[in-house]
Design a protein around this motif. Structure first.
Motif, PDB file in Angstrom:
ATOM      1  N   LEU A 141       0.830  -1.202   0.000  1.00 40.98           N
ATOM      2  CA  LEU A 141       0.000   0.000   0.000  1.00 40.98           C
ATOM      3  C   LEU A 141       0.866   1.254   0.000  1.00 40.98           C
ATOM      4  O   LEU A 141       0.577   2.222  -0.722  1.00 40.98           O
ATOM      5  CB  LEU A 141      -0.923  -0.003   1.217  1.00 40.98           C
ATOM      6  CG  LEU A 141      -1.868   1.197   1.346  1.00 40.98           C
ATOM      7  CD1 LEU A 141      -2.847   1.248   0.166  1.00 40.98           C
ATOM      8  CD2 LEU A 141      -2.642   1.139   2.668  1.00 40.98           C
ATOM      9  N   ALA A 142       1.938   1.250   0.801  1.00 42.28           N
ATOM     10  CA  ALA A 142       2.825   2.407   0.855  1.00 42.28           C
ATOM     11  C   ALA A 142       3.497   2.649  -0.492  1.00 42.28           C
ATOM     12  O   ALA A 142       3.709   3.804  -0.893  1.00 42.28           O
ATOM     13  CB  ALA A 142       3.878   2.201   1.945  1.00 42.28           C
ATOM     14  N   LYS A 143       3.853   1.584  -1.180  1.00 44.30           N
ATOM     15  CA  LYS A 143       4.475   1.745  -2.498  1.00 44.30           C
ATOM     16  C   LYS A 143       3.469   2.252  -3.534  1.00 44.30           C
ATOM     17  O   LYS A 143       3.837   3.001  -4.447  1.00 44.30           O
ATOM     18  CB  LYS A 143       5.086   0.419  -2.945  1.00 44.30           C
ATOM     19  CG  LYS A 143       6.351   0.060  -2.174  1.00 44.30           C
ATOM     20  CD  LYS A 143       7.009  -1.204  -2.711  1.00 44.30           C
ATOM     21  CE  LYS A 143       8.345  -1.448  -2.009  1.00 44.30           C
ATOM     22  NZ  LYS A 143       9.009  -2.683  -2.498  1.00 44.30           N
ATOM     23  N   GLU A 165      11.819   4.774  10.730  1.00 43.64           N
ATOM     24  CA  GLU A 165      12.813   5.058   9.689  1.00 43.64           C
ATOM     25  C   GLU A 165      13.463   3.767   9.196  1.00 43.64           C
ATOM     26  O   GLU A 165      13.741   3.624   8.002  1.00 43.64           O
ATOM     27  CB  GLU A 165      13.874   6.016  10.230  1.00 43.64           C
ATOM     28  CG  GLU A 165      13.359   7.407  10.563  1.00 43.64           C
ATOM     29  CD  GLU A 165      12.907   8.197   9.347  1.00 43.64           C
ATOM     30  OE1 GLU A 165      13.251   7.802   8.210  1.00 43.64           O
ATOM     31  OE2 GLU A 165      12.209   9.221   9.527  1.00 43.64           O
ATOM     32  N   MET A 166      13.716   2.841  10.111  1.00 47.85           N
ATOM     33  CA  MET A 166      14.276   1.553   9.699  1.00 47.85           C
ATOM     34  C   MET A 166      13.311   0.820   8.764  1.00 47.85           C
ATOM     35  O   MET A 166      13.718   0.239   7.750  1.00 47.85           O
ATOM     36  CB  MET A 166      14.581   0.683  10.914  1.00 47.85           C
ATOM     37  CG  MET A 166      15.104  -0.700  10.569  1.00 47.85           C
ATOM     38  SD  MET A 166      15.441  -1.721  12.027  1.00 47.85           S
ATOM     39  CE  MET A 166      17.045  -1.059  12.508  1.00 47.85           C
ATOM     40  N   LEU A 167      12.020   0.870   9.081  1.00 51.11           N
ATOM     41  CA  LEU A 167      11.013   0.244   8.219  1.00 51.11           C
ATOM     42  C   LEU A 167      11.033   0.880   6.838  1.00 51.11           C
ATOM     43  O   LEU A 167      11.021   0.170   5.810  1.00 51.11           O
ATOM     44  CB  LEU A 167       9.631   0.392   8.854  1.00 51.11           C
ATOM     45  CG  LEU A 167       8.464  -0.201   8.051  1.00 51.11           C
ATOM     46  CD1 LEU A 167       8.547  -1.716   8.028  1.00 51.11           C
ATOM     47  CD2 LEU A 167       7.120   0.247   8.642  1.00 51.11           C
ATOM     48  N   LYS A 168      11.081   2.203   6.779  1.00 54.09           N
ATOM     49  CA  LYS A 168      11.133   2.898   5.500  1.00 54.09           C
ATOM     50  C   LYS A 168      12.339   2.459   4.677  1.00 54.09           C
ATOM     51  O   LYS A 168      12.219   2.144   3.481  1.00 54.09           O
ATOM     52  CB  LYS A 168      11.210   4.409   5.720  1.00 54.09           C
ATOM     53  CG  LYS A 168       9.950   5.068   6.218  1.00 54.09           C
ATOM     54  CD  LYS A 168      10.178   6.520   6.600  1.00 54.09           C
ATOM     55  CE  LYS A 168      10.727   7.350   5.467  1.00 54.09           C
ATOM     56  NZ  LYS A 168      10.859   8.791   5.852  1.00 54.09           N
ATOM     57  N   GLN A 169      13.494   2.435   5.326  1.00 53.79           N
ATOM     58  CA  GLN A 169      14.733   2.137   4.611  1.00 53.79           C
ATOM     59  C   GLN A 169      14.777   0.688   4.128  1.00 53.79           C
ATOM     60  O   GLN A 169      15.168   0.420   2.991  1.00 53.79           O
ATOM     61  CB  GLN A 169      15.927   2.441   5.516  1.00 53.79           C
ATOM     62  CG  GLN A 169      16.103   3.916   5.804  1.00 53.79           C
ATOM     63  CD  GLN A 169      17.121   4.202   6.892  1.00 53.79           C
ATOM     64  OE1 GLN A 169      17.990   3.375   7.175  1.00 53.79           O
ATOM     65  NE2 GLN A 169      17.041   5.359   7.525  1.00 53.79           N
ATOM     66  N   GLU A 174       8.113   5.246   1.144  1.00 54.12           N
ATOM     67  CA  GLU A 174       8.102   6.627   1.616  1.00 54.12           C
ATOM     68  C   GLU A 174       6.833   6.834   2.434  1.00 54.12           C
ATOM     69  O   GLU A 174       5.719   6.848   1.903  1.00 54.12           O
ATOM     70  CB  GLU A 174       8.140   7.604   0.440  1.00 54.12           C
ATOM     71  CG  GLU A 174       8.239   9.061   0.878  1.00 54.12           C
ATOM     72  CD  GLU A 174       9.402   9.303   1.832  1.00 54.12           C
ATOM     73  OE1 GLU A 174       9.186   9.944   2.879  1.00 54.12           O
ATOM     74  OE2 GLU A 174      10.529   8.828   1.541  1.00 54.12           O
ATOM     75  N   ILE A 175       6.994   6.950   3.746  1.00 52.99           N
ATOM     76  CA  ILE A 175       5.891   7.273   4.640  1.00 52.99           C
ATOM     77  C   ILE A 175       6.318   8.488   5.460  1.00 52.99           C
ATOM     78  O   ILE A 175       7.496   8.671   5.740  1.00 52.99           O
ATOM     79  CB  ILE A 175       5.498   6.088   5.554  1.00 52.99           C
ATOM     80  CG1 ILE A 175       6.720   5.510   6.269  1.00 52.99           C
ATOM     81  CG2 ILE A 175       4.776   5.008   4.761  1.00 52.99           C
ATOM     82  CD1 ILE A 175       6.399   4.351   7.198  1.00 52.99           C
ATOM     83  N   THR A 176       5.367   9.323   5.820  1.00 52.62           N
ATOM     84  CA  THR A 176       5.664  10.611   6.435  1.00 52.62           C
ATOM     85  C   THR A 176       5.693  10.502   7.953  1.00 52.62           C
ATOM     86  O   THR A 176       4.745  10.011   8.569  1.00 52.62           O
ATOM     87  CB  THR A 176       4.614  11.654   6.008  1.00 52.62           C
ATOM     88  OG1 THR A 176       4.611  11.754   4.579  1.00 52.62           O
ATOM     89  CG2 THR A 176       4.925  13.019   6.616  1.00 52.62           C
ATOM     90  N   VAL A 309      21.047   3.889  10.566  1.00 51.18           N
ATOM     91  CA  VAL A 309      19.674   4.357  10.315  1.00 51.18           C
ATOM     92  C   VAL A 309      19.605   5.875  10.439  1.00 51.18           C
ATOM     93  O   VAL A 309      19.009   6.563   9.605  1.00 51.18           O
ATOM     94  CB  VAL A 309      18.699   3.693  11.312  1.00 51.18           C
ATOM     95  CG1 VAL A 309      17.288   4.302  11.183  1.00 51.18           C
ATOM     96  CG2 VAL A 309      18.645   2.184  11.079  1.00 51.18           C
ATOM     97  N   ILE A 310      20.240   6.422  11.471  1.00 53.35           N
ATOM     98  CA  ILE A 310      20.197   7.861  11.721  1.00 53.35           C
ATOM     99  C   ILE A 310      20.865   8.647  10.613  1.00 53.35           C
ATOM    100  O   ILE A 310      20.332   9.653  10.114  1.00 53.35           O
ATOM    101  CB  ILE A 310      20.839   8.173  13.092  1.00 53.35           C
ATOM    102  CG1 ILE A 310      19.961   7.635  14.215  1.00 53.35           C
ATOM    103  CG2 ILE A 310      21.081   9.673  13.259  1.00 53.35           C
ATOM    104  CD1 ILE A 310      20.652   7.579  15.566  1.00 53.35           C
TER     105      ILE A 310
END
Length: 318
Positions: A141-143, A165-169, A174-176, A309-310
């Motif tokens: 869904l995010a994609k 952020e780890m999930l995004k990477q 791309e989630i806000t 991650v940071i």
């Protein structure tokens, strides 16, 4: 992380007093957060249990502020006599060195790790209106809708932020990010449907999951959690995903090895006690235990992992 083990640590010479004469005075356990939080609660449970084997009261002192650096600095600058201890969370030695320039202490050299205490699994939850029932469906869904989904956190640089952020990477999505001042406001926004998801401490969502107010998709630990064994792990979809808060006990650098050994043995004995383990389970925590060397290795490994991650996310806290 090291599994709980019974230990037989060789006690080296201690100065100025022999280990059997130590502590001789009450101990101070510094919690770098305000009273009332999960860390404060566990520190007080531990302090109460430690008083017996040590023969002295263990007084919890809350020193909040600056992302846990005020309390950590107080311990780093304290005499290395084993009477001042730090209730360590990911902030002081793991996350803050990558987030905050100019720390008032050296995160590696100024502390003597004593023992790993607990891990606090995080839970990935979504608002029930979101049409997903698995991590794979969430990623899809995010994609399909880049940037439209949102994830909340308890603040910039918090473990809930870094987990997102780890999930995004790892998922390439791309989630806000929407930061809040604490987990409570973030949860309320999720319940109201104003954000899409959260990855935060498992216990925070147990009741909301039971009532159907949120939908739990997975736990953040590499293996399934005994606290919610019916749920899969995020790592089953994203191999290597691991986002759980790690808590430990530390003393100022230079604390005599025999004192470290005695503290280590006392805490390990508490962590294997069935009643104490049951209480940890009620708090959504899983015991670890182990040697000081294993704790030091975990701190180094976690610091390196979260640094990546940071840096990749460009997160900074001024």
């Amino acid at each position: 992380m090291a599994i709980l083990a019974s230990l037989a640590l060789a006690a080296g010479p201690a100065a100025p007093a022999a280990a059997e004469e130590w502590p001789g005075r009450p101990l101070r356990l510094v919690v770098p957060f305000a009273p009332g939080g999960a860390s404060d609660l566990l520190a007080r449970l531990l302090a109460e249990r430690l008083a017996g084997p040590l023969g002295q009261p263990v007084i919890v002192e809350n020193r909040p502020g600056a992302g846990a650096t005020i309390g950590a600095n107080a311990v780093a600058k304290a005499p290395a006599d084993g009477l001042t201890l730090l209730y360590g969370t990911p902030g002081p030695q793991i996350i803050n060195p990558s987030l905050m320039p100019g720390l008032p202490y050296d995160p590696e050299r100024d502390f003597a790790p004593i023992v790993s205490l607990v891990t606090a699994p995080n839970l990935l939850v979504v608002h029930p209106a979101l049409p997903v029932h698995s991590v794979a469906e969430l990623i899809a869904l995010a994609k399909a809708q880049p940037g439209r989904l949102t994830f909340g956190s308890s603040g910039i640089g918090a473990s809930s932020h870094l987990a997102g952020e780890m999930l995004k990477q790892m998922a390439g999505i791309e989630i806000t990010h929407v930061p809040f001042r604490g987990s409570g406001p973030a949860i309320q926004e999720l319940l109201a449907g104003r954000i899409s998801m959260l990855i935060d401490t498992l216990l925070l969502y147990a009741e909301h999951r039971a009532t159907g107010a949120v939908r739990a998709l997975a736990v953040s630990t590499p293996a399934k959690s005994s606290l919610m064994p019916d749920l899969p792990t995020i790592a089953e979809t994203l191999p290597g995903f691991d986002a759980a808060a790690f808590n430990y006990l530390a003393a100022p650098a230079g604390t005599p090895p025999a004192v470290v050994a005695r503290l280590n043995g006392s805490v390990n004995a508490i962590l294997v006690d069935p009643a104490f383990r049951r209480r940890l389970g009620e708090l959504g925590l899983e015991p670890i235990g182990g040697t000081p060397e294993a704790t030091a290795a975990t701190i180094r490994a976690e610091a390196a992992r979260w640094r990546g991650v940071i840096v990749a996310a460009g997160i900074k806290v001024e």
